[in-house]
Design a protein around this motif. Structure first.
Motif, mmCIF file in Angstrom:
data_model
loop_
_atom_site.group_PDB
_atom_site.id
_atom_site.type_symbol
_atom_site.label_atom_id
_atom_site.label_comp_id
_atom_site.label_asym_id
_atom_site.label_seq_id
_atom_site.Cartn_x
_atom_site.Cartn_y
_atom_site.Cartn_z
ATOM 1 N N THR A 1 -9.889 -29.721 1.274
ATOM 2 C CA THR A 1 -8.832 -29.110 0.487
ATOM 3 C C THR A 1 -8.046 -28.286 1.266
ATOM 4 O O THR A 1 -8.442 -28.101 2.700
ATOM 5 C CB THR A 1 -9.388 -28.436 -0.587
ATOM 6 O OG1 THR A 1 -10.448 -27.107 0.007
ATOM 7 C CG2 THR A 1 -10.403 -28.982 -1.408
ATOM 8 N N GLU A 2 -7.145 -27.507 0.859
ATOM 9 C CA GLU A 2 -6.328 -26.569 1.551
ATOM 10 C C GLU A 2 -7.086 -25.414 2.121
ATOM 11 O O GLU A 2 -6.780 -24.940 3.147
ATOM 12 C CB GLU A 2 -5.375 -25.777 0.419
ATOM 13 C CG GLU A 2 -4.038 -26.531 0.396
ATOM 14 C CD GLU A 2 -2.959 -25.899 -0.577
ATOM 15 O OE1 GLU A 2 -3.142 -24.446 -0.313
ATOM 16 O OE2 GLU A 2 -2.289 -26.423 -0.971
ATOM 17 N N THR A 3 -8.142 -25.247 1.293
ATOM 18 C CA THR A 3 -9.006 -23.934 1.947
ATOM 19 C C THR A 3 -10.448 -24.364 2.628
ATOM 20 O O THR A 3 -10.926 -23.386 3.087
ATOM 21 C CB THR A 3 -9.274 -22.903 0.908
ATOM 22 O OG1 THR A 3 -9.901 -23.568 -0.280
ATOM 23 C CG2 THR A 3 -8.070 -22.325 0.250
ATOM 24 N N ARG B 1 -11.864 -22.843 5.573
ATOM 25 C CA ARG B 1 -11.210 -23.081 6.840
ATOM 26 C C ARG B 1 -11.089 -21.591 7.561
ATOM 27 O O ARG B 1 -11.084 -21.475 8.882
ATOM 28 C CB ARG B 1 -9.752 -23.375 6.542
ATOM 29 C CG ARG B 1 -9.817 -24.825 5.942
ATOM 30 C CD ARG B 1 -8.205 -25.154 5.762
ATOM 31 N NE ARG B 1 -8.456 -26.905 5.213
ATOM 32 C CZ ARG B 1 -8.304 -27.894 5.928
ATOM 33 N NH1 ARG B 1 -8.435 -27.723 7.135
ATOM 34 N NH2 ARG B 1 -8.486 -29.016 5.382
#
Ligand code: 5GP
Ligand code: ZN
Length: 117
Positions: free
Chosen positions: A27-29, A49
């Protein structure tokens, strides 16, 4: 500095693509990948991340990302079609933590003893 990539951190290197891993979800994070030394038929690590040394410091500094890690852990289990699984955050060397970048272990696919060792 906490939150920034650390040169000497294995999981920051996996996030950056500098160390290969078998990634199962992103995911983005967060990034989720197979543990290199699985302790159960399903053993996936879910990491933010951003770099924080453990789950509690992540939750204190970036609670929304900590929630993303938990949500992704549930998604990993759902992808393996199981409602019985364990999410583990080893914290401190005495508890078995060896990589000091927050990570959730998602364990499933066999009977899981309680209490754990
Ligand atoms: P801890 O012991 O810190 O709770 O968990 C670290 C986990 O990272 C261990 O389960 C270990 O097997 C896993 N691990 C260590 N090095 C690597 C690696 O290079 N790649 C992957 N995919 N997992 C790793
Ligand atoms: Zn890191």
């Amino acid at each position: 500095m906490a939150g920034q990539p650390q040169d000497d951190c294995l999981f920051c290197k996996i996030v950056a693509g500098e160390v290969p891993a078998t990634i199962v979800r992103e995911t983005e994070t967060t990034v989720a990948f197979q543990d290199i030394n699985p302790q159960a038929p399903t053993h996936v690590l879910v990491i933010p991340r951003v770099h924080y040394p453990d789950a509690a410091s992540l939750a204190a500094a970036a609670p929304e990302v900590a929630a993303d890690v938990l949500r992704e852990a549930g998604q990993v289990a759902a992808a393996h079609d199981t409602q019985s699984y364990r999410i583990v955050f080893n914290t401190g060397s005495g508890a078995g933590q060896t990589v000091f970048h927050a990570h959730a272990h998602v364990l499933a696919g066999r009977g899981l003893q309680w209490p754990p060792g």
